[in-house]
Design a protein around this motif. Structure first.
Motif, short mmCIF file in Angstrom:
data_model
loop_
_atom_site.label_atom_id
_atom_site.label_comp_id
_atom_site.label_asym_id
_atom_site.label_seq_id
_atom_site.Cartn_x
_atom_site.Cartn_y
_atom_site.Cartn_z
N LEU A 118 -32.72 -16.81 56.82
CA LEU A 118 -34.14 -16.47 56.75
C LEU A 118 -34.38 -15.14 57.46
N ALA B 158 -37.59 -19.78 61.44
CA ALA B 158 -38.79 -20.61 61.61
C ALA B 158 -39.04 -20.90 63.08
N ASP C 119 -48.28 -20.62 58.44
CA ASP C 119 -47.43 -20.34 59.60
C ASP C 119 -48.11 -19.49 60.69
N VAL D 182 -33.16 -24.41 52.16
CA VAL D 182 -34.59 -24.39 51.80
C VAL D 182 -34.78 -24.85 50.35
N CYS E 20 -33.36 -24.02 60.93
CA CYS E 20 -33.57 -24.73 59.66
C CYS E 20 -34.17 -26.11 59.91
N TYR F 223 -37.62 -25.40 60.32
CA TYR F 223 -38.20 -25.10 59.01
C TYR F 223 -38.56 -26.40 58.29
N TYR G 127 -42.20 -27.64 57.11
CA TYR G 127 -42.42 -27.96 55.68
C TYR G 127 -43.08 -29.33 55.57
#
Lengths: 201, 85
Positions: free
Chosen positions: A114, A118, A193, B13, B42, B45, B49
């Protein structure tokens, strides 16, 4: 006709509707119209179109009242009808060229990482949802999605239709529903976000 | 994704929804979970999500919501008049 699965008050109302009692129709509209209007507004984002969809939905419901078998609550049945009425409206609107979703999707480096790792969000969703302000923020971000993706996300996640039902309503394959829903959620995650990232220390 | 290969974050993802819907075959599921252990961002993430999905589910007025918005009287009147045709 007895409809033993309905609670007594709904059963009674249904009976009065079937007898064509004017007051019963008004009661039905006043009891369920508000929620149906919210659903239609979320999907159509236009007050007049939403009011039209609710009117269409009630007229369909009035015509179908003799065929309603009481397998679900009246509210659940009317919810499905207004979702369909709003979809019909969306379909008949002049199609604007669809904005691409790609700009809203997460970005990856060439090695598959990414671009921006995140970061945890400040508050769990259930806690955040207690605030009216947050619910509005989320709805406003959903409204920023291109129409195809917004509709899928609304049907599946907000209005709680299942994959099959969504596929049928939109006349696309279940595979297409899943792919688009996933992309819509990724885009919505990106949009949310900045508001939910934990404060950078 | 083939089970013996490592996942990239991009693939992770891509397979998120299938994982959360329990639609990944066992071997792929463990590859997916292996990536999550090796790659904390992740995991984050995936959490965000999931929060996104929950936020979407929560914005809608539920049946137990005590105060749905009122239907404007003019709309009620229009609907009842349309019924009489």
């Amino acid at each position: 006709m007895a409809t033993p699965l309905l609670p007594p008050d709904e059963s009674k109302l249904l009976e009065r509707l079937r007898q064509g009692e004017d007051g019963a129709f008004e009661e039905l509209v006043r009891t369920h119209g508000g929620r149906m209007l919210s659903v239609a507004k979320r999907m159509l984002r236009n007050e007049d179109d939403a009011a039209d969809a609710v009117q269409d939905a009630f007229l369909s419901a009035f015509r179908a009242i003799d065929r309603f078998e009481g397998g679900s609550r009246l509210g659940t049945w009317l919810h499905r009808i207004v979702v369909n009425a709003a979809l019909m409206k969306l379909r008949t609107r002049r199609r604007k060229p669809e904005e691409p979703l790609d700009d809203l999707l997460p970005k990856f480096l060439d090695d598959g990482h990414l671009e921006r790792p995140a970061q945890a969000w400040r508050k769990p969703a259930d806690e955040a949802l207690a605030s009216e302000e947050t619910r509005k923020l989320v709805l406003d971000r959903i409204a920023e999605l291109p129409e195809t993706y917004r509709t899928i996300l609304l049907l599946r996640d907000v209005e709680d239709l299942d994959t099959e039902g969504t596929a049928k309503a939109l006349e696309i394959s279940t595979g297409a529903v899943k792919t688009r829903l996933h992309r819509a959620r990724l885009a919505l995650r990106e949009l949310l976000d900045p508001y939910f990232r934990a404060e950078e220390v | 994704m083939s089970p013996e290969m490592d996942l990239t974050c991009k693939e992770f993802v891509d397979f998120l929804m299938a994982y959360l819907d329990a639609e990944l075959p066992e071997a792929q599921r463990s590859t997916f979970e292996g990536h999550m252990v090796d790659c904390p961002p992740c995991k984050v993430y995936l959490d965000t999500y999931r929060e996104t999905v929950e936020l979407g589910r929560g914005v809608c007025a539920r049946d137990d919501d005590p105060l749905p918005e009122d239907v404007p009287d003019v709309l009620v009147a229009a609907i009842l008049a349309a019924r009489k045709g």
